[in-house]
Motif scaffolding. Structure first.
Motif, PDB file in Angstrom:
ATOM      1  N   TYR A  90     -12.926   1.768  10.090  1.00  0.00           N
ATOM      2  CA  TYR A  90     -13.220   3.060  10.699  1.00  0.00           C
ATOM      3  C   TYR A  90     -14.648   2.962  11.237  1.00  0.00           C
ATOM      4  O   TYR A  90     -15.587   2.684  10.480  1.00  0.00           O
ATOM      5  CB  TYR A  90     -13.128   4.183   9.667  1.00  0.00           C
ATOM      6  CG  TYR A  90     -11.710   4.549   9.271  1.00  0.00           C
ATOM      7  CD1 TYR A  90     -11.229   5.834   9.491  1.00  0.00           C
ATOM      8  CD2 TYR A  90     -10.859   3.631   8.668  1.00  0.00           C
ATOM      9  CE1 TYR A  90      -9.938   6.190   9.132  1.00  0.00           C
ATOM     10  CE2 TYR A  90      -9.565   3.966   8.320  1.00  0.00           C
ATOM     11  CZ  TYR A  90      -9.110   5.248   8.553  1.00  0.00           C
ATOM     12  OH  TYR A  90      -7.822   5.595   8.211  1.00  0.00           O
ATOM     13  N   THR A  91     -14.797   3.170  12.540  1.00  0.00           N
ATOM     14  CA  THR A  91     -16.097   2.989  13.169  1.00  0.00           C
ATOM     15  C   THR A  91     -16.461   4.201  14.017  1.00  0.00           C
ATOM     16  O   THR A  91     -15.662   5.125  14.183  1.00  0.00           O
ATOM     17  CB  THR A  91     -16.097   1.745  14.085  1.00  0.00           C
ATOM     18  OG1 THR A  91     -15.456   2.069  15.328  1.00  0.00           O
ATOM     19  CG2 THR A  91     -15.373   0.564  13.437  1.00  0.00           C
ATOM     20  N   ASN A  92     -17.662   4.161  14.576  1.00  0.00           N
ATOM     21  CA  ASN A  92     -18.093   5.210  15.493  1.00  0.00           C
ATOM     22  C   ASN A  92     -17.336   5.157  16.816  1.00  0.00           C
ATOM     23  O   ASN A  92     -17.417   6.082  17.625  1.00  0.00           O
ATOM     24  CB  ASN A  92     -19.593   5.087  15.765  1.00  0.00           C
ATOM     25  CG  ASN A  92     -19.972   3.745  16.369  1.00  0.00           C
ATOM     26  OD1 ASN A  92     -19.465   2.706  15.952  1.00  0.00           O
ATOM     27  ND2 ASN A  92     -20.879   3.751  17.334  1.00  0.00           N
ATOM     28  N   ARG A  93     -16.569   4.109  17.025  1.00  0.00           N
ATOM     29  CA  ARG A  93     -15.799   3.944  18.257  1.00  0.00           C
ATOM     30  C   ARG A  93     -14.301   4.104  18.012  1.00  0.00           C
ATOM     31  O   ARG A  93     -13.484   3.851  18.897  1.00  0.00           O
ATOM     32  CB  ARG A  93     -16.078   2.563  18.856  1.00  0.00           C
ATOM     33  CG  ARG A  93     -17.541   2.369  19.237  1.00  0.00           C
ATOM     34  CD  ARG A  93     -17.867   0.930  19.577  1.00  0.00           C
ATOM     35  NE  ARG A  93     -16.950   0.445  20.584  1.00  0.00           N
ATOM     36  CZ  ARG A  93     -16.512  -0.813  20.644  1.00  0.00           C
ATOM     37  NH1 ARG A  93     -16.899  -1.678  19.711  1.00  0.00           N
ATOM     38  NH2 ARG A  93     -15.704  -1.195  21.603  1.00  0.00           N
ATOM     39  N   GLY A  94     -13.934   4.519  16.801  1.00  0.00           N
ATOM     40  CA  GLY A  94     -12.533   4.707  16.467  1.00  0.00           C
ATOM     41  C   GLY A  94     -12.109   3.835  15.298  1.00  0.00           C
ATOM     42  O   GLY A  94     -12.935   3.165  14.669  1.00  0.00           O
ATOM     43  N   THR A  95     -10.814   3.839  15.021  1.00  0.00           N
ATOM     44  CA  THR A  95     -10.252   3.061  13.915  1.00  0.00           C
ATOM     45  C   THR A  95      -9.549   1.839  14.475  1.00  0.00           C
ATOM     46  O   THR A  95      -8.838   1.925  15.479  1.00  0.00           O
ATOM     47  CB  THR A  95      -9.264   3.925  13.103  1.00  0.00           C
ATOM     48  OG1 THR A  95      -9.938   5.104  12.653  1.00  0.00           O
ATOM     49  CG2 THR A  95      -8.744   3.161  11.900  1.00  0.00           C
ATOM     50  N   PHE A  96      -9.715   0.692  13.795  1.00  0.00           N
ATOM     51  CA  PHE A  96      -9.198  -0.564  14.327  1.00  0.00           C
ATOM     52  C   PHE A  96      -8.420  -1.365  13.275  1.00  0.00           C
ATOM     53  O   PHE A  96      -8.745  -1.331  12.089  1.00  0.00           O
ATOM     54  CB  PHE A  96     -10.339  -1.434  14.857  1.00  0.00           C
ATOM     55  CG  PHE A  96     -11.037  -0.846  16.044  1.00  0.00           C
ATOM     56  CD1 PHE A  96     -10.624  -1.137  17.335  1.00  0.00           C
ATOM     57  CD2 PHE A  96     -12.117   0.018  15.870  1.00  0.00           C
ATOM     58  CE1 PHE A  96     -11.271  -0.585  18.427  1.00  0.00           C
ATOM     59  CE2 PHE A  96     -12.775   0.577  16.957  1.00  0.00           C
ATOM     60  CZ  PHE A  96     -12.348   0.266  18.245  1.00  0.00           C
ATOM     61  N   SER A  97      -7.415  -2.079  13.773  1.00  0.00           N
ATOM     62  CA  SER A  97      -6.641  -3.022  12.967  1.00  0.00           C
ATOM     63  C   SER A  97      -6.617  -4.356  13.698  1.00  0.00           C
ATOM     64  O   SER A  97      -6.654  -4.397  14.929  1.00  0.00           O
ATOM     65  CB  SER A  97      -5.200  -2.519  12.784  1.00  0.00           C
ATOM     66  OG  SER A  97      -4.377  -3.546  12.256  1.00  0.00           O
ATOM     67  N   ASP A  98      -6.537  -5.445  12.931  1.00  0.00           N
ATOM     68  CA  ASP A  98      -6.414  -6.762  13.555  1.00  0.00           C
ATOM     69  C   ASP A  98      -5.012  -7.345  13.377  1.00  0.00           C
ATOM     70  O   ASP A  98      -4.776  -8.506  13.681  1.00  0.00           O
ATOM     71  CB  ASP A  98      -7.467  -7.726  13.003  1.00  0.00           C
ATOM     72  CG  ASP A  98      -7.266  -8.044  11.519  1.00  0.00           C
ATOM     73  OD1 ASP A  98      -6.434  -7.371  10.859  1.00  0.00           O
ATOM     74  OD2 ASP A  98      -7.951  -8.949  11.012  1.00  0.00           O
ATOM     75  N   ASN A  99      -4.084  -6.493  12.881  1.00  0.00           N
ATOM     76  CA  ASN A  99      -2.720  -6.982  12.663  1.00  0.00           C
ATOM     77  C   ASN A  99      -1.741  -5.810  12.799  1.00  0.00           C
ATOM     78  O   ASN A  99      -1.681  -4.954  11.919  1.00  0.00           O
ATOM     79  CB  ASN A  99      -2.601  -7.631  11.282  1.00  0.00           C
ATOM     80  CG  ASN A  99      -1.264  -8.346  11.081  1.00  0.00           C
ATOM     81  OD1 ASN A  99      -0.199  -7.776  11.261  1.00  0.00           O
ATOM     82  ND2 ASN A  99      -1.337  -9.614  10.680  1.00  0.00           N
ATOM     83  N   TYR A 100      -1.011  -5.774  13.895  1.00  0.00           N
ATOM     84  CA  TYR A 100      -0.118  -4.646  14.193  1.00  0.00           C
ATOM     85  C   TYR A 100       0.953  -4.464  13.116  1.00  0.00           C
ATOM     86  O   TYR A 100       1.178  -3.353  12.628  1.00  0.00           O
ATOM     87  CB  TYR A 100       0.541  -4.858  15.554  1.00  0.00           C
ATOM     88  CG  TYR A 100       1.469  -3.735  15.984  1.00  0.00           C
ATOM     89  CD1 TYR A 100       0.961  -2.568  16.537  1.00  0.00           C
ATOM     90  CD2 TYR A 100       2.855  -3.854  15.840  1.00  0.00           C
ATOM     91  CE1 TYR A 100       1.800  -1.527  16.932  1.00  0.00           C
ATOM     92  CE2 TYR A 100       3.704  -2.832  16.237  1.00  0.00           C
ATOM     93  CZ  TYR A 100       3.169  -1.667  16.774  1.00  0.00           C
ATOM     94  OH  TYR A 100       4.011  -0.656  17.156  1.00  0.00           O
ATOM     95  N   GLU A 101       1.637  -5.543  12.751  1.00  0.00           N
ATOM     96  CA  GLU A 101       2.735  -5.454  11.782  1.00  0.00           C
ATOM     97  C   GLU A 101       2.239  -4.959  10.425  1.00  0.00           C
ATOM     98  O   GLU A 101       2.871  -4.109   9.788  1.00  0.00           O
ATOM     99  CB  GLU A 101       3.423  -6.822  11.615  1.00  0.00           C
ATOM    100  CG  GLU A 101       4.252  -7.270  12.795  1.00  0.00           C
ATOM    101  CD  GLU A 101       3.401  -7.744  13.978  1.00  0.00           C
ATOM    102  OE1 GLU A 101       2.208  -8.088  13.744  1.00  0.00           O
ATOM    103  OE2 GLU A 101       3.915  -7.753  15.104  1.00  0.00           O
ATOM    104  N   LYS A 102       1.101  -5.484   9.982  1.00  0.00           N
ATOM    105  CA  LYS A 102       0.570  -5.058   8.689  1.00  0.00           C
ATOM    106  C   LYS A 102       0.096  -3.608   8.738  1.00  0.00           C
ATOM    107  O   LYS A 102       0.192  -2.881   7.741  1.00  0.00           O
ATOM    108  CB  LYS A 102      -0.564  -5.980   8.246  1.00  0.00           C
ATOM    109  CG  LYS A 102      -0.084  -7.369   7.823  1.00  0.00           C
ATOM    110  CD  LYS A 102      -1.234  -8.222   7.298  1.00  0.00           C
ATOM    111  CE  LYS A 102      -0.719  -9.588   6.832  1.00  0.00           C
ATOM    112  NZ  LYS A 102      -1.820 -10.444   6.316  1.00  0.00           N
TER     113      LYS A 102
END
Length: 287
Positions: free
Chosen positions: A105-117
């Motif tokens: 969770y960042t100041n630029r939004g929420t991010f994932s590095d693995n779509y399936e997970k």
């Protein structure tokens, strides 16, 4: 007499359909009409928190990312409390070593590095929270996070960290391996300046030690000139404990863990039974 009510979202204000129930929305507005201040305190980021509130036509300040950010009713950002960069690096290394999936969770939004997970993590969260929806419905709800832009896919977290303007607000880790999760939780407690909590049995939420719901609620109450004895908090999970420790009146949801109920002054109905509305109206009737 209660002058400020702080309400958690998932498992609390939101029903099992992950929307604010009609009675809960009505009760929040009734409290505001009585002159009671209402603030939502959630582990969600601002964007994901505002969506169900706008659907229910609720306007109020939001404490998001467990207290890492605070915005007023006009969505103006008033405070940000990020994780220290040295802490972030140590947390990442620990989770990667244990092969535990996590999101940023960042100041630029929420991010994932693995779509399936990411999809599976949301499904597991819904199931552990007591959802009785079928798999296809849960999968569609999980995919909707990407479609709505609530979470974005990134090739590598290093891409984010290499950008100087990126601020890490929270690390959210998931694992169905309870033993592994407990081991990591113990190691995390050795890192200074961080707070470790959870919103479900199979996750860990990591923020700056100053980024906790209870601290944010205290700061908001002080700003309003309201004593903590005049504050009611409503929650269901372990990331609500910091609020329970400081508020004058604590309400646990009927669907809360027993440990949360043990901290409460009153246990209301479940989140899908308008438990928030019952707790609010109970207080309003005492005014």
């Amino acid at each position: 007499m209660v002058k400020l009510i702080a309400i958690d979202m998932d498992g609390t204000l939101l029903g099992d359909a992950h929307e604010v129930t009609k009675e809960n929305a009505k009760a929040v507005k009734e409290a505001q009409q009585f002159g009671v201040e209402v603030v939502v305190a959630t582990g969600r980021d601002e964007r994901e928190a505002r969506y169900p509130l706008k659907q229910a036509q609720i306007t109020c300040p939001v404490i998001s990312v467990n207290g890492a950010q605070f915005r007023d009713e006009n969505e103006t950002l008033l405070s940000t409390i990020p994780l220290l960069k040295e802490n972030s690096k140590e947390i990442f290394d620990m989770l990667l070593t244990q092969d535990i999936y996590f999101e940023l969770y960042t100041n630029r939004g929420t991010f994932s590095d693995n779509y399936e997970k990411a999809i599976q993590a949301v499904i597991d969260f819904f199931v552990s929270s007591g959802s009785d929806e079928d798999f296809k419905t849960l999968q569609a709800m999980a995919k909707e996070r990407f479609e709505m832009g609530s979470i974005s896919l990134v090739g590598s977290y290093d891409e984010l960290l290499d950008q100087e303007d990126t601020i890490i607000l929270k690390v959210l880790a998931f694992s169905k391996d309870e033993q592994k999760l407990n081991e990591v939780r113990e190691k995390l407690h050795e890192i200074p300046n961080i707070a470790v909590s959870a919103s479900a049995p199979d996750n860990i939420e990591i923020t700056n030690i100053q980024a906790q719901k209870g601290i944010a609620v205290q700061a908001y109450a002080k700003q309003l000139g309201i004593s903590m004895n005049e504050v009611m908090v409503i929650g269901d999970s372990f990331n609500d404990v910091s609020m329970f420790k400081v508020a004058g009146y604590k309400v646990a949801m009927g669907n809360a863990e027993q440990a949360i109920k043990d901290l409460a002054d009153f246990v209301t109905k479940q989140n899908d039974e308008d438990g928030v509305a019952l707790a609010i109206r109970r207080q309003l009737n005492d005014k």
